[in-house]
Design a protein around this motif. Structure first.
Motif, PDB file in Angstrom:
ATOM      1  N   PRO A  70       9.862 -13.124 -20.126  1.00 50.77           N
ATOM      2  CA  PRO A  70       8.611 -13.322 -19.384  1.00 50.77           C
ATOM      3  C   PRO A  70       8.614 -12.672 -17.998  1.00 50.77           C
ATOM      4  CG  PRO A  70       9.765 -15.432 -19.774  1.00 50.77           C
ATOM      5  CD  PRO A  70      10.468 -14.391 -20.574  1.00 50.77           C
ATOM      6  N   LEU A  71       9.758 -12.679 -17.317  1.00 51.54           N
ATOM      7  CA  LEU A  71       9.764 -12.104 -15.970  1.00 51.54           C
ATOM      8  C   LEU A  71       9.620 -10.586 -16.016  1.00 51.54           C
ATOM      9  CD1 LEU A  71       9.942 -12.566 -12.937  1.00 51.54           C
ATOM     10  CD2 LEU A  71      12.418 -12.325 -13.109  1.00 51.54           C
ATOM     11  N   ARG A  72      10.237  -9.952 -17.015  1.00 55.09           N
ATOM     12  CA  ARG A  72      10.097  -8.503 -17.134  1.00 55.09           C
ATOM     13  C   ARG A  72       8.618  -8.142 -17.314  1.00 55.09           C
ATOM     14  NH1 ARG A  72      13.587  -4.151 -18.073  1.00 55.09           N
ATOM     15  NH2 ARG A  72      15.354  -5.540 -18.383  1.00 55.09           N
ATOM     16  N   SER A  73       7.911  -8.955 -18.102  1.00 57.33           N
ATOM     17  CA  SER A  73       6.484  -8.690 -18.296  1.00 57.33           C
ATOM     18  C   SER A  73       5.719  -8.837 -16.988  1.00 57.33           C
ATOM     19  CB  SER A  73       5.894  -9.648 -19.337  1.00 57.33           C
ATOM     20  OG  SER A  73       6.718  -9.676 -20.474  1.00 57.33           O
ATOM     21  N   VAL A  74       6.052  -9.882 -16.222  1.00 52.78           N
ATOM     22  CA  VAL A  74       5.355 -10.097 -14.942  1.00 52.78           C
ATOM     23  C   VAL A  74       5.590  -8.899 -14.021  1.00 52.78           C
ATOM     24  CG1 VAL A  74       5.318 -11.500 -12.832  1.00 52.78           C
ATOM     25  CG2 VAL A  74       5.434 -12.623 -15.072  1.00 52.78           C
ATOM     26  N   LEU A  75       6.850  -8.497 -13.876  1.00 54.39           N
ATOM     27  CA  LEU A  75       7.169  -7.390 -12.971  1.00 54.39           C
ATOM     28  C   LEU A  75       6.583  -6.077 -13.485  1.00 54.39           C
ATOM     29  CD1 LEU A  75      10.874  -8.260 -12.029  1.00 54.39           C
ATOM     30  CD2 LEU A  75       8.791  -8.789 -10.747  1.00 54.39           C
ATOM     31  N   GLY A  76       6.501  -5.950 -14.806  1.00 52.04           N
ATOM     32  CA  GLY A  76       5.888  -4.766 -15.396  1.00 52.04           C
ATOM     33  C   GLY A  76       4.409  -4.687 -15.056  1.00 52.04           C
ATOM     34  N   GLU A  77       3.718  -5.791 -15.230  1.00 50.88           N
ATOM     35  CA  GLU A  77       2.290  -5.818 -14.899  1.00 50.88           C
ATOM     36  C   GLU A  77       2.061  -5.530 -13.420  1.00 50.88           C
ATOM     37  OE1 GLU A  77       0.384  -9.494 -16.106  1.00 50.88           O
ATOM     38  OE2 GLU A  77       1.475  -9.368 -18.001  1.00 50.88           O
ATOM     39  N   LEU A  78       3.009  -5.959 -12.601  1.00 50.20           N
ATOM     40  CA  LEU A  78       2.858  -5.744 -11.160  1.00 50.20           C
ATOM     41  C   LEU A  78       3.231  -4.312 -10.760  1.00 50.20           C
ATOM     42  CD1 LEU A  78       4.271  -9.133  -9.821  1.00 50.20           C
ATOM     43  CD2 LEU A  78       1.892  -8.380  -9.776  1.00 50.20           C
ATOM     44  N   GLY A  79       3.772  -3.551 -11.708  1.00 47.39           N
ATOM     45  CA  GLY A  79       4.028  -2.131 -11.447  1.00 47.39           C
ATOM     46  C   GLY A  79       5.259  -1.840 -10.618  1.00 47.39           C
ATOM     47  N   VAL A  80       6.235  -2.731 -10.637  1.00 50.53           N
ATOM     48  CA  VAL A  80       7.416  -2.474  -9.802  1.00 50.53           C
ATOM     49  C   VAL A  80       8.685  -2.186 -10.602  1.00 50.53           C
ATOM     50  CG1 VAL A  80       6.579  -3.796  -7.826  1.00 50.53           C
ATOM     51  CG2 VAL A  80       7.932  -4.961  -9.585  1.00 50.53           C
ATOM     52  N   LEU A  81       8.575  -2.236 -11.943  1.00 47.10           N
ATOM     53  CA  LEU A  81       9.802  -2.080 -12.741  1.00 47.10           C
ATOM     54  C   LEU A  81      10.484  -0.736 -12.502  1.00 47.10           C
ATOM     55  CD1 LEU A  81       9.198  -3.654 -16.269  1.00 47.10           C
ATOM     56  CD2 LEU A  81      10.711  -4.434 -14.436  1.00 47.10           C
ATOM     57  N   ASP A  82       9.671   0.324 -12.336  1.00 45.77           N
ATOM     58  CA  ASP A  82      10.299   1.638 -12.184  1.00 45.77           C
ATOM     59  C   ASP A  82      10.871   1.855 -10.789  1.00 45.77           C
ATOM     60  OD1 ASP A  82       7.870   1.676 -11.018  1.00 45.77           O
ATOM     61  OD2 ASP A  82       7.268   3.664 -11.732  1.00 45.77           O
ATOM     62  N   LEU A 231       6.502  -5.275  -1.844  1.00 46.71           N
ATOM     63  CA  LEU A 231       5.735  -4.969  -0.636  1.00 46.71           C
ATOM     64  C   LEU A 231       5.207  -3.539  -0.696  1.00 46.71           C
ATOM     65  CD1 LEU A 231       4.843  -5.907   2.246  1.00 46.71           C
ATOM     66  CD2 LEU A 231       6.778  -4.562   3.057  1.00 46.71           C
ATOM     67  N   ASP A 232       6.049  -2.610  -1.114  1.00 46.09           N
ATOM     68  CA  ASP A 232       5.656  -1.208  -1.183  1.00 46.09           C
ATOM     69  C   ASP A 232       4.443  -1.042  -2.097  1.00 46.09           C
ATOM     70  OD1 ASP A 232       6.458   1.551  -0.416  1.00 46.09           O
ATOM     71  OD2 ASP A 232       6.579   1.793  -2.595  1.00 46.09           O
ATOM     72  N   GLU A 233       4.508  -1.680  -3.255  1.00 43.58           N
ATOM     73  CA  GLU A 233       3.409  -1.589  -4.219  1.00 43.58           C
ATOM     74  C   GLU A 233       2.136  -2.229  -3.633  1.00 43.58           C
ATOM     75  OE1 GLU A 233       3.713   0.188  -6.852  1.00 43.58           O
ATOM     76  OE2 GLU A 233       1.876  -0.317  -7.941  1.00 43.58           O
ATOM     77  N   LEU A 235       1.355  -2.350  -0.428  1.00 45.69           N
ATOM     78  CA  LEU A 235       0.797  -1.424   0.572  1.00 45.69           C
ATOM     79  C   LEU A 235       0.111  -0.245  -0.112  1.00 45.69           C
ATOM     80  CD1 LEU A 235       3.760  -1.374   3.158  1.00 45.69           C
ATOM     81  CD2 LEU A 235       1.619  -2.668   3.320  1.00 45.69           C
ATOM     82  N   MET A 236       0.718   0.228  -1.217  1.00 46.52           N
ATOM     83  CA  MET A 236       0.119   1.360  -1.932  1.00 46.52           C
ATOM     84  C   MET A 236      -1.213   0.981  -2.563  1.00 46.52           C
ATOM     85  SD  MET A 236       3.029   3.825  -3.109  1.00 46.52           S
ATOM     86  CE  MET A 236       3.195   3.437  -4.789  1.00 46.52           C
ATOM     87  N   ASN A 237      -1.391  -0.317  -2.804  1.00 49.45           N
ATOM     88  CA  ASN A 237      -2.659  -0.776  -3.369  1.00 49.45           C
ATOM     89  C   ASN A 237      -3.636  -1.214  -2.279  1.00 49.45           C
ATOM     90  OD1 ASN A 237      -2.847  -1.019  -6.553  1.00 49.45           O
ATOM     91  ND2 ASN A 237      -0.706  -1.282  -5.965  1.00 49.45           N
ATOM     92  N   GLY A 238      -3.383  -0.758  -1.077  1.00 50.80           N
ATOM     93  CA  GLY A 238      -4.338  -1.002   0.002  1.00 50.80           C
ATOM     94  C   GLY A 238      -4.134  -2.304   0.757  1.00 50.80           C
ATOM     95  N   GLY A 239      -3.074  -3.019   0.443  1.00 51.19           N
ATOM     96  CA  GLY A 239      -2.813  -4.269   1.156  1.00 51.19           C
ATOM     97  C   GLY A 239      -2.369  -4.017   2.588  1.00 51.19           C
ATOM     98  N   GLU A 240      -2.608  -5.007   3.433  1.00 50.04           N
ATOM     99  CA  GLU A 240      -2.140  -4.918   4.824  1.00 50.04           C
ATOM    100  C   GLU A 240      -1.130  -6.017   5.059  1.00 50.04           C
ATOM    101  OE1 GLU A 240      -4.712  -4.830   8.362  1.00 50.04           O
ATOM    102  OE2 GLU A 240      -6.227  -4.102   6.931  1.00 50.04           O
ATOM    103  N   ALA A 241      -0.033  -5.656   5.711  1.00 46.69           N
ATOM    104  CA  ALA A 241       0.993  -6.673   5.980  1.00 46.69           C
ATOM    105  C   ALA A 241       1.321  -6.671   7.454  1.00 46.69           C
ATOM    106  CB  ALA A 241       2.241  -6.369   5.166  1.00 46.69           C
ATOM    107  N   ARG A 242       1.555  -7.841   7.969  1.00 45.58           N
ATOM    108  CA  ARG A 242       2.022  -7.974   9.348  1.00 45.58           C
ATOM    109  C   ARG A 242       3.331  -8.726   9.340  1.00 45.58           C
ATOM    110  NH1 ARG A 242      -1.533  -9.669  14.385  1.00 45.58           N
ATOM    111  NH2 ARG A 242      -2.429  -7.632  14.805  1.00 45.58           N
ATOM    112  N   PHE A 243       4.313  -8.180  10.049  1.00 49.08           N
ATOM    113  CA  PHE A 243       5.594  -8.867  10.184  1.00 49.08           C
ATOM    114  C   PHE A 243       5.760  -9.362  11.615  1.00 49.08           C
ATOM    115  CE2 PHE A 243       5.900  -6.393   6.412  1.00 49.08           C
ATOM    116  CZ  PHE A 243       6.516  -7.273   5.536  1.00 49.08           C
ATOM    117  N   ASN A 244       6.767 -10.209  11.827  1.00 47.70           N
ATOM    118  CA  ASN A 244       6.930 -10.864  13.124  1.00 47.70           C
ATOM    119  C   ASN A 244       5.620 -11.524  13.541  1.00 47.70           C
ATOM    120  OD1 ASN A 244       9.684  -9.994  13.614  1.00 47.70           O
ATOM    121  ND2 ASN A 244       8.824  -7.953  13.889  1.00 47.70           N
ATOM    122  N   CYS A 245       4.895 -12.001  12.576  1.00 48.94           N
ATOM    123  CA  CYS A 245       3.569 -12.558  12.866  1.00 48.94           C
ATOM    124  C   CYS A 245       3.209 -13.619  11.823  1.00 48.94           C
ATOM    125  CB  CYS A 245       2.518 -11.451  12.865  1.00 48.94           C
ATOM    126  SG  CYS A 245       0.865 -12.051  13.232  1.00 48.94           S
ATOM    127  N   GLY A 246       3.513 -14.838  12.126  1.00 47.66           N
ATOM    128  CA  GLY A 246       3.185 -15.923  11.210  1.00 47.66           C
ATOM    129  C   GLY A 246       1.756 -16.384  11.404  1.00 47.66           C
TER     130      GLY A 246
END
Lengths: 497, 397
Positions: A70-82, A231-233, A235-246
């Motif tokens: 099941p986890l391989r399927s989840v990570l596959g759908e999320l596009g990070v397996l490769d 995280l990389d995926e 950002l590539m999908n247009g997400g915005e992330a802030r670090f050192n910022c809770g």
């Protein structure tokens, strides 16, 4: 004012998969993380020439390409397996009690049965029966519950209905006499933080089954590589992330999420928040007290804060073989009384069961050439550490670590002389980096009463969703999966308008 | 029937339901713990400290100790050898520097930091010339990995100090001797001239009063008629002064940049193994273009442009750490170790190339996904970076 479809609070496993699921669905997502790296528990840190894995020991639910879990399927759908490389572990674990027991279980049903029958001839007859129950139960649970059979009933799934909530110890006692055999079969209990006497057989069986059938996995580059890939995926999908910022505060009006104010004092508008912070922190410290849903908080009265961990991270100046380390996963024990072990977790007394993981056995490239690393971990609650005066904290930490190291040295003599880098993490360390009550690594205690059969993580606050261990159960597979599930619930709610 | 209803048929469900009902009545009131997590963290690792200068002690012609107290009277514990990252504002620029705490951890009332004037020390000039008793500072809580670990470092220790590199050792020596800990320490302390020796009198007194503490001073540029030891901390000097069992001791090195490579080589000559040598991290090198790996094609003081995604563009020098250049332009990113070690400043590089000297401690997957540590990253070309605290883009569409 900036506006987002969803603000995700916390870049732990659940926050990352949740944020990514939403971004992939075309939503405008802001991910807030107070630390400087993504991952939460799924992270690493560098000391000298070593990059230490913080939390991942054996990834469950992966399965192979041919037989994906099941986890391989989840990570596959999320596009990070490769972006990731996985290494299958041949063995489940070694259990060693110096001068008493030393046994390795291969991650294969027939092989385990054979090994156990050889070592415990008196229990020869009972051993296959136990595995039949583990497998039979698991098949019913998968069919009936995971695949949501609409015709589920006591008659159709008798094993499930009989044993799902039965304490694991009771089942072990029913099959076997030898306390050693029972202890070694139930040793994965520390992955859930609940001793066999209180761990529902359903939780144990499905975990044991999944590790045997889908095999334990090691992740090259450690769990940080997974967090970075997610995280990389994102950002590539247009997400915005802030670090050192809770997040500082979730703004609520009329029982509905309106926005989020960050630690830096700026506010964004949103109608949805996916909180990967603990449920308690979210309700108690991320909301005005008058906005916090009283009833939802009351529902957690029956739950208690789960265990944290005490870990010694060691970088060796030699290879595992030079130290007599042959296995990745070594449970070291000097007892069969797991209830007593569990009670020791609430003290600063010497622990008698701990896990020694040497990643370089499964992955010789994990540490620099000619070097290796291990994590030696016992779960422990934070309470006894609260009582240590701050100015005695470091002395106490080293004294306690010294006792732990002596336990490891009973199995791997001489390792101390090969330690080039060492870091010690106490429950206070986890508390600091995770910001969870009790530094809890698996969320609330996971007794039968705390399971999904009885508890819900749905919030009465409109637009507020949870992901991570506090909203379900702990560990990599459950938390990674929970983020995706919660994100899907958000998408469903958005679709409704 | 829904799944939830069917599940009630599981054996034992009823009993657990009853247990929950009791616990709902008498269980944990979590709301009593509002704010607790922060309070617990703050006892050991507060995010920021407020410090007041309570005393300024002149140590040598070029060195002062600043005694720092907390306005609320509480300072978190630290391990001897750790530093604080002190935020300073001078000449219109906000920046920060790390200073090892020279007082002992057992001294809970204050932190001493000891600062020496260095050539073009932009910040040390300010501290030594302008700071007065009563001035306020903000700092990090104590941090760093240069400290003694009782599990693996043994009790036979050699401290190799150069110049103001004495400060973390002062904390370790004071702690060991004041608490009567079972450790033998031999300090070999190199200075330019006898007048540059910091804590000279105290070290002399301590070595006289404590049989487990020895010190050897060595002067590289002695005045005429100087009768003490001359030169550098060489293998021969160590062989001569350290006595038996040279390979069984643990060696700690702290001093100017050049000292590390020199002393490490000398230690290897003595057959000391790598795990017996602990080195403090040091900040940006004096001349990065002399570091191994610096591409000859890049001019020493070439100017390149750094664009911040959704932000402004600034001109920077290739031979200055990116973090410092950004600070000069009013862009302050979180900093702690300023040595490439702690990853607090971790930043995504979107375009361009940087040089990060050997020893910058990047996680393997951070390297793979294009992250840099700007405190020790030098731009080799025009860059585009993404700051983690850049403006929100949400308003733009």
């Amino acid at each position: 004012m900036a506006e987002y479809d969803v603000v995700v609070i916390g870049a732990g496993n659940g926050g990352l998969t949740g944020a990514l699921t939403l971004a992939k669905a075309g939503r405008k997502v802001l991910l807030l993380e107070r630390h400087n790296v993504p991952g939460g528990c799924a992270t690493s840190f560098v000391r000298g020439r070593f990059e230490f894995e913080v939390a991942l020991h054996q990834l469950s639910g992966m399965g192979s390409d041919e037989r994906p879990g099941p986890l391989r399927s989840v990570l596959g759908e999320l596009g990070v397996l490769d972006k990731l490389e996985f290494v299958e572990m041949e063995n489940l674990y070694r259990v060693v009690w110096p001068d008493t027991l030393d046994i390795i279980l291969h991650a294969e049903r027939a092989a385990i049965i054979e090994t156990l029958q050889q070592r415990f001839p008196k229990e020869k007859e009972a051993i296959p029966g136990f595995f039949e129950l583990v497998y039979g139960f698991s098949m019913e649970m998968i069919q009936g519950v995971f695949f949501r059979d609409p015709a589920i009933s006591k008659e159709k799934y008798p094993l499930f209905f009989k044993y799902a909530l039965t304490p694991t110890q009771k089942i072990l006692d029913g099959f076997f006499e030898d306390p050693l055999l029972k202890a070694l079969l139930g040793i994965y209990w520390s992955y859930l933080g609940v001793p066999p006497s209180r761990m529902p057989f359903g939780d144990f069986a499905i975990m044991f089954f999944a590790y045997i059938e889908f095999k334990p996995y090691h992740l090259k580059g450690g769990s940080q590589s997974l967090s970075n890939a997610l995280l990389d995926e994102f950002l590539m999908n247009g997400g915005e992330a802030r670090f050192n910022c809770g997040a500082q505060k979730i703004d609520i009006s009329n029982g509905r999420v309106k926005g989020v104010t960050t630690e830096h004092g700026d506010t964004v508008l949103t109608r949805y928040v996916l909180s990967n912070a603990s449920i308690l922190e979210t309700y108690l410290n991320l909301m005005d007290p008058e906005e916090a849903p009283h009833n939802a908080l009351e529902a957690y009265r029956s739950s208690t804060i789960g265990p944290s961990a005490f870990t010694i991270y060691m970088g060796f100046d030699c290879e595992p073989g030079d130290l007599g380390i042959q296995e990745t996963t070594n449970f070291i024990t000097t007892t069969t009384d797991m209830d007593k072990t569990f009670s020791l977790w609430k003290t600063l007394e010497q622990q008698d069961v701990a896990l020694f993981t040497c990643y370089d056995v499964a992955d010789p490239e994990f540490s620099p050439k000619g070097a290796s690393q291990a994590a030696f971990v016992s779960l422990q609650y934070a309470e006894p550490w609260y009582l240590v005066p701050p100015h005695q904290y470091y002395d106490t930490k080293y004294r306690y670590a010294d006792g732990m190291l002596k336990l490891a040295e009973r199995v791997f003599p001489g390792i101390r002389d090969h330690i080039e880098e060492m870091e010690v993490a106490t429950p206070m360390t986890h508390l600091r980096y995770l910001g969870h009550p009790g530094g809890a690594i698996y969320g609330f205690d996971q007794f039968a009463k705390d399971s999904a059969y009885f508890m819900t993580s749905t919030s009465p606050v409109q637009g507020l969703y949870f992901a991570g261990a506090w909203a379900g159960s702990g560990g990599f597979q459950p938390t990674l999966t929970s983020g995706r599930s919660s994100a899907r619930a958000i998408l469903k709610s958005m679709a409704k308008g | 029937m829904s799944l939830k209803d069917v599940l009630k048929d599981i054996e034992g469900y009823q009993e657990i339901g009853e247990e929950i009902a009791v616990l709902k009545k008498y269980g944990t009131d979590h709301s009593s713990q509002r704010g607790q997590v922060r309070k617990i963290i703050d006892l050991l690792h507060p995010g920021k400290l407020k410090l007041h200068v309570s005393e300024i002690i002149r140590e040598t012609g070029s060195t002062k100790t600043f005694r720092m107290v907390s306005p609320d009277g509480y300072l978190p514990p630290f391990q001897a050898g750790q530093y604080i990252n002190l935020v300073v504002e001078t000449g219109g620029i906000v920046t920060s520097r790390d200073y090892s705490i020279s007082s002992a951890p057992s001294q809970t009332a204050f932190y001493d930091i000891t600062v020496r004037q260095i050539g073009e020390g932009f910040v040390s000039d300010y501290l030594l010339n302008d700071v007065k008793v009563g001035d306020e500072f903000q700092s990090s809580s104590p941090a760093g990995n240069f400290y003694y670990n009782p599990l693996i470092h043994g009790n036979d220790l050699v401290f190799l100090a150069g110049g103001s590199g004495i400060t973390p050792f002062m904390s370790m020596i004071r702690e060991t001797l004041s608490r009567g800990l079972d450790r033998r320490i031999h300090l070999i302390y190199g200075s330019l001239t006898p007048d540059d020796v910091i804590f000279g009198q105290e070290l002399e007194n301590l070595s006289r009063n404590h049989p487990n503490f020895n010190r050897t001073l060595v002067i590289s540029n002695p005045p005429e008629g100087y009768t003490g030891r001359r030169g550098f901390i060489t293998a021969d000097l160590m062989k001569e002064t350290l006595g038996e069992d040279i390979s069984g001791k643990t060696y700690f090195i702290c001093g100017p940049e050049a000292m590390y490579t020199f002393c490490e080589k000398e230690l290897y000559r003595l057959g000391i193994s790598r795990k017996k040598i602990r080195t403090e991290m040091y900040g940006p090198p004096k001349d990065v273009s002399e570091q191994p790996g610096w591409p000859a094609s890049v001019g020493r003081d070439a100017i390149v442009t750094v664009s911040i995604k959704n932000g402004k563009s600034v001109q920077v020098r290739t031979t200055e750490p990116l973090m410092n250049s950004l600070e000069r332009n009013g862009i302050v990113i979180p900093s702690l170790c300023r040595s490439g070690e702690c990853s607090l400043c971790r930043t995504k590089l979107l375009k361009g190339r940087v040089f990060q000297p050997e020893g910058v401690r990047l996680r393997a997957s951070d390297r793979k996904f294009g992250y840099i540590h700007p405190c020790m990253a030098y731009p080799l070309s025009d860059l585009e970076i993404q700051l983690s605290n850049a403006e929100f883009s949400g308003s733009q569409d």
